[in-house]
Design a protein around this motif. Structure first.
Motif, PDB file in Angstrom:
ATOM      1  N   TRP A 172       0.717  -0.715   0.490  1.00 45.41           N
ATOM      2  CA  TRP A 172       1.600  -0.492   1.627  1.00 45.41           C
ATOM      3  C   TRP A 172       1.245   0.791   2.365  1.00 45.41           C
ATOM      4  CZ3 TRP A 172       4.075  -4.257   3.656  1.00 45.41           C
ATOM      5  CH2 TRP A 172       4.538  -5.312   2.861  1.00 45.41           C
ATOM      6  N   TYR A 173       0.760   1.792   1.639  1.00 42.61           N
ATOM      7  CA  TYR A 173       0.325   3.039   2.280  1.00 42.61           C
ATOM      8  C   TYR A 173      -0.844   2.761   3.223  1.00 42.61           C
ATOM      9  CZ  TYR A 173      -1.885   7.625   2.815  1.00 42.61           C
ATOM     10  OH  TYR A 173      -2.459   8.763   3.332  1.00 42.61           O
ATOM     11  N   PHE A 174      -1.841   2.025   2.747  1.00 42.64           N
ATOM     12  CA  PHE A 174      -3.010   1.743   3.570  1.00 42.64           C
ATOM     13  C   PHE A 174      -2.651   0.871   4.776  1.00 42.64           C
ATOM     14  CE2 PHE A 174      -4.973   2.605  -0.621  1.00 42.64           C
ATOM     15  CZ  PHE A 174      -5.833   3.619  -0.244  1.00 42.64           C
ATOM     16  N   VAL A 175      -1.761  -0.103   4.571  1.00 42.65           N
ATOM     17  CA  VAL A 175      -1.348  -0.958   5.687  1.00 42.65           C
ATOM     18  C   VAL A 175      -0.616  -0.141   6.741  1.00 42.65           C
ATOM     19  CG1 VAL A 175       0.175  -2.859   6.349  1.00 42.65           C
ATOM     20  CG2 VAL A 175      -1.287  -3.084   4.334  1.00 42.65           C
ATOM     21  N   PHE A 176       0.279   0.741   6.301  1.00 36.20           N
ATOM     22  CA  PHE A 176       1.040   1.588   7.234  1.00 36.20           C
ATOM     23  C   PHE A 176       0.102   2.493   8.031  1.00 36.20           C
ATOM     24  CE2 PHE A 176       3.027   5.759   8.019  1.00 36.20           C
ATOM     25  CZ  PHE A 176       4.034   5.370   8.888  1.00 36.20           C
ATOM     26  N   VAL A 177      -0.852   3.124   7.346  1.00 36.93           N
ATOM     27  CA  VAL A 177      -1.786   4.028   8.025  1.00 36.93           C
ATOM     28  C   VAL A 177      -2.611   3.267   9.065  1.00 36.93           C
ATOM     29  CG1 VAL A 177      -3.861   5.426   7.696  1.00 36.93           C
ATOM     30  CG2 VAL A 177      -1.911   5.727   6.177  1.00 36.93           C
ATOM     31  N   GLN A 178      -3.081   2.078   8.707  1.00 34.97           N
ATOM     32  CA  GLN A 178      -3.877   1.295   9.642  1.00 34.97           C
ATOM     33  C   GLN A 178      -3.045   0.825  10.835  1.00 34.97           C
ATOM     34  OE1 GLN A 178      -7.065   2.015   9.225  1.00 34.97           O
ATOM     35  NE2 GLN A 178      -7.708  -0.127   9.254  1.00 34.97           N
ATOM     36  N   ALA A 179      -1.805   0.414  10.577  1.00 41.26           N
ATOM     37  CA  ALA A 179      -0.943  -0.048  11.670  1.00 41.26           C
ATOM     38  C   ALA A 179      -0.639   1.089  12.649  1.00 41.26           C
ATOM     39  CB  ALA A 179       0.348  -0.635  11.115  1.00 41.26           C
ATOM     40  N   MET A 180      -0.354   2.266  12.131  1.00 45.94           N
ATOM     41  CA  MET A 180      -0.072   3.404  13.004  1.00 45.94           C
ATOM     42  C   MET A 180      -1.332   3.848  13.751  1.00 45.94           C
ATOM     43  SD  MET A 180       3.112   3.881  12.744  1.00 45.94           S
ATOM     44  CE  MET A 180       3.270   5.451  13.602  1.00 45.94           C
ATOM     45  N   ALA A 181      -2.473   3.772  13.080  1.00 47.04           N
ATOM     46  CA  ALA A 181      -3.725   4.107  13.762  1.00 47.04           C
ATOM     47  C   ALA A 181      -3.977   3.141  14.919  1.00 47.04           C
ATOM     48  CB  ALA A 181      -4.885   4.066  12.770  1.00 47.04           C
ATOM     49  N   GLY A 182      -3.722   1.858  14.687  1.00 43.76           N
ATOM     50  CA  GLY A 182      -3.892   0.883  15.759  1.00 43.76           C
ATOM     51  C   GLY A 182      -2.982   1.144  16.934  1.00 43.76           C
TER      52      GLY A 182
END
Length: 538
Positions: A172-182
């Protein structure tokens, strides 16, 4: 002070008190060190804006690339990896765990699907946020908009690498970071395209802007090289270094970027010229039943939604047209909109699948390591630079952008098949075939949005309605971004059954994109034959 003549004036802080801090400090320093030095301010600021926007969007793509390089070490064949001394235990026995070299949570049999979900988190967030970002960009200071966007994009790129430093293994940490980066990555294209439109909006600079558009591929290349340098030593630095560079350059943009000519008294009166990537003559417009007035070809509203592949040659700051905004259904009814939207969907699906999965494919299909695989993958981006410029030049010369895209797509499908079958035969084969694939895949992708805008400019139902053009552009780019999100996700799911199926998916996508343009190609060929007959009769 001497009067303003031909754009030459001594730089002085009194000339532009509302300019960014860096510009005012540079002007003050220049006036003291070189009191008699005169420069062409308009040319100087135009060059600086073109340079800053080029470097800014290059940085955006630089921070998108590390994930595709690092995938190859997050999950790999540990039997081929040298065991570090700290893993030797119990009298020198190697570890029995076959996933000892993988990074959890990507150490399971579903690793490809998990890595694909990271791409989807980024790309779906990017696709959704792009519409809102274009709306916001027209209503705020673009210097702040870009600076903050670059800062937060750099922070979230940095946070992905920090996960290894602090031993974070939550999916979930990696998904959150990628979503915010996008989400923050969407500040890039609306920002730079609007600024370039303000400074170069009504001047036709086809070759200049064609070269300017290479920032995407150059950013991919730079991101690949930086990530590849660290990937086998400490993959966290593959994210930390680009993230840091992104944040630093965001601060530079805040200090020096002049987002409006009025800020430095460089308003320029220019004639109304036709916008668009390719040449459109009045004869073609008359044959399509539209107006031959130049204004029908380039009016773009201040309320226009600006997306990553929106044409940058028309003025973005013109006064809004009095026409009523066209609705979503009405825009879809315009002939060609549905076809080009779906065509961009499949074209961007292919391009972004290569963007996110190519280094991992090269490593798995050859004997090259992670670093060399990432280095080799930049040949695809170099081919993309050549393909984008070539597609633009061919389209400008022939006036047949749909036919240009179709021709390149027709060659791209067999090129992908040849690369999948024989790319691993030798390094020289791989280099040549990868370059050709980059030319043919990225050429149509770079041209397609501008091609659509040119076709819509001929249609009599628009009558120069800039709000209609903005709505249609949003539909086309939004559809393409969804394809860009779905492609890497499908690649992650399908690759577990073999890379051959991934390539078959890409080949089918290219063929579908080609088929969707055939009706427009037929129209272009008929117009060309009609003009040829008219010339012969005369």
């Amino acid at each position: 002070m001497r009067p303003f003549r031909s754009g030459r004036r001594i730089m002085s802080t009194s000339n532009y008190p509302n300019a960014p801090l860096g510009i005012r400090l540079a002007a003050a320093l220049g006036s003291k060190l070189f009191p008699r030095w005169q420069i062409n301010r308009l040319l100087w600021f135009k060059c600086s804006v073109l340079t800053f926007t080029y470097l800014a969007y290059m940085c955006y793509h630089m921070t998108r690339k590390p994930i595709s390089v690092v995938k190859s070490v997050l999950h790999r064949n540990c039997s081929e990896v040298q065991i570090p001394p700290e893993f030797i235990h119990n009298g020198g026995e190697p570890p029995n765990d076959s996933t000892w070299c993988d990074y959890p949570p990507f150490d399971g049999p579903d690793s490809a699907a998990l890595l694909g979900s990271l791409d989807s988190a980024f790309l779906f967030s990017y696709a959704i946020a792009m519409f809102f970002s274009g709306f916001i960009a027209e209503r705020v200071s673009l210097r702040y908009f870009l600076a903050l966007g670059m800062l937060f994009s750099g922070i979230f790129c940095y946070l992905f690498g920090v996960a290894k430093v602090y031993d974070i293994h939550s999916m979930w940490y990696f998904v959150f970071v990628q979503a915010m980066a996008g989400m923050f990555q969407t500040t890039g294209w609306p920002g730079v395209v609007t600024i370039v439109g303000r400074w170069f909006g009504k001047a036709k600079r086809g070759l200049i802007f064609g070269i300017w558009n290479s920032h995407t591929s150059i950013g991919n290349i730079l991101g690949s090289l930086i990530a590849a340098h660290y990937v086998e030593k400490d993959w966290s630095m593959s994210f930390i270094v680009p993230g840091f560079l992104m944040g630093v350059f965001g601060f530079v943009m805040f200090l020096f970027l002049v987002d409006r000519p009025e800020i430095v008294d460089c308003q320029e009166k220019v004639g109304d010229v036709r916008s668009g990537y390719r040449r459109i003559d009045d004869e073609r417009i008359a044959e399509a039943g539209g107006s031959s007035d130049n204004d029908d070809l380039n009016g773009t509203s201040s309320e226009q939604e600006i997306n990553e592949r929106t044409p940058i040659y028309g003025s973005i700051n013109r006064a809004p047209a009095p026409d009523d905004a066209i609705g979503f259904v009405g825009a879809l009814k315009i002939p060609g909109v549905a076809e080009f939207s779906l065509c961009l969907f499949f074209s961007k699906l292919v391009s972004y699948t290569f963007l996110f999965w190519l280094p991992l494919y090269i490593q798995s299909s050859t004997t090259l390591g992670a670093e060399l695989s990432a280095d080799l993958s930049i040949l695809f981006d170099i081919g993309g630079i050549v393909g984008a410029i070539a597609a633009g030049l061919i389209s400008d010369y022939t006036g047949m952008s749909a036919t240009t895209c179709t021709g390149m797509l027709a060659l791209a499908a067999p090129a992908l098949l040849v690369y999948q079958q024989w790319g691993a035969v030798s390094l020289s084969f791989n280099i040549c075939l990868l370059f050709v694939a980059g030319v043919l895949v990225n050429g149509p992708y770079a041209l397609i949005t501008t091609s659509v805008s040119a076709e819509l400019g001929q249609h009599r139902s628009l009558n120069g309605n800039s709000k209609a053009l903005a709505t249609v552009t949003a539909i086309i780019d939004g559809t393409g971004s969804i394809g860009a999100a779905i492609g890497p996700l499908l690649a992650g799911l399908v690759s577990s059954s073999g890379w051959g199926r991934v390539f078959y998916m890409l080949i089918v996508s290219d063929i579908l994109a080609l088929l969707l343009l055939l009706r427009l190609v037929s129209k272009e060929l008929k117009r060309r034959r009609s003009r040829t007959r008219n010339v012969r009769i005369e």
